[in-house]
Design a protein around this motif. Sequence first.
Motif, PDB file in Angstrom:
ATOM      1  N   ARG A  15       0.863  -1.276   0.011  1.00  9.97           N
ATOM      2  CA  ARG A  15      -0.005  -0.037  -0.005  1.00  9.97           C
ATOM      3  C   ARG A  15       0.771   1.298   0.226  1.00  9.97           C
ATOM      4  O   ARG A  15       0.473   2.363  -0.589  1.00  9.97           O
TER       5      ARG A  15
ATOM      6  N   ALA B 168       2.311   1.619  -3.313  1.00  8.47           N
ATOM      7  CA  ALA B 168       1.494   2.168  -4.500  1.00  8.47           C
ATOM      8  C   ALA B 168       0.923   3.609  -4.314  1.00  8.47           C
ATOM      9  O   ALA B 168       0.935   4.401  -5.176  1.00  8.47           O
TER      10      ALA B 168
ATOM     11  N   ARG C 271       2.106   6.121  -7.334  1.00  5.14           N
ATOM     12  CA  ARG C 271       1.214   6.566  -8.134  1.00  5.14           C
ATOM     13  C   ARG C 271       1.216   8.049  -8.279  1.00  5.14           C
ATOM     14  O   ARG C 271       1.031   8.675  -9.427  1.00  5.14           O
TER      15      ARG C 271
END
Length: 229
Positions: free
Chosen positions: A153, A156, A160
Amino acid sequence: MTPNYFDQFMIPVFLGIPLALLAMALPLLLCPRPNQRWLAEPMINLQNWFIGQFVGQLLRPLSKPGHKWALLLSSLLLFILNLNLLGLLPYTFTPTTQLSLCMGLATPLWLATVVVGLKNHPTSAFAHLLPEGTPYLLIPMLVMIETISLFIRPLALGVRLTANLTAGHLLIQLIATGDDKLISMMPVMSILVSALLLAMTLLEMAVALIQAYVFVALLTLYLQENTSA
């Protein structure tokens, strides 16, 4: 010599001093200080309405324990948003295009949500690693998959934000370079490319806003998962 388009993402250095800290401090310097004339300022009222709408949207799915994070989440949203938008100005640097900065923001905040869940609802936190009704043969595999998913997580979150801003800046740079070559050879085509460049700049402003919101919204979802009983 062919220019290296990725040089724009290198941290600028002046007299041997990296200017990344200055770029990160600039949004804090631009924020207005509290005073008694706030209610009489239209721009301040518009800013407060804007912040209120975003914070209300972020906190709506959270339970009451998660509302304690309102100040942190709203401050983080404004900080990332200002960094993204200020990086679109000429002769500026966008710190959020550095993966190290985005990971430095994502990892501690994600870890804080995990710690909150383990502290307040340990049973529920561990229950997320294994869906109810899982066959016994699949339990080890699912626990491993959910654990890997949990630790991915923060990666990401950081990747991103960095990837979207880097891609937008790089595309604007490529279009601007092509437009510069077309001015002398094809003026009419250059005008069309300039219009496309303007549209891309407006789109990148929207991306800067959306990515700041998405970063904080995902943190809010992680917080909701760990604060709800």
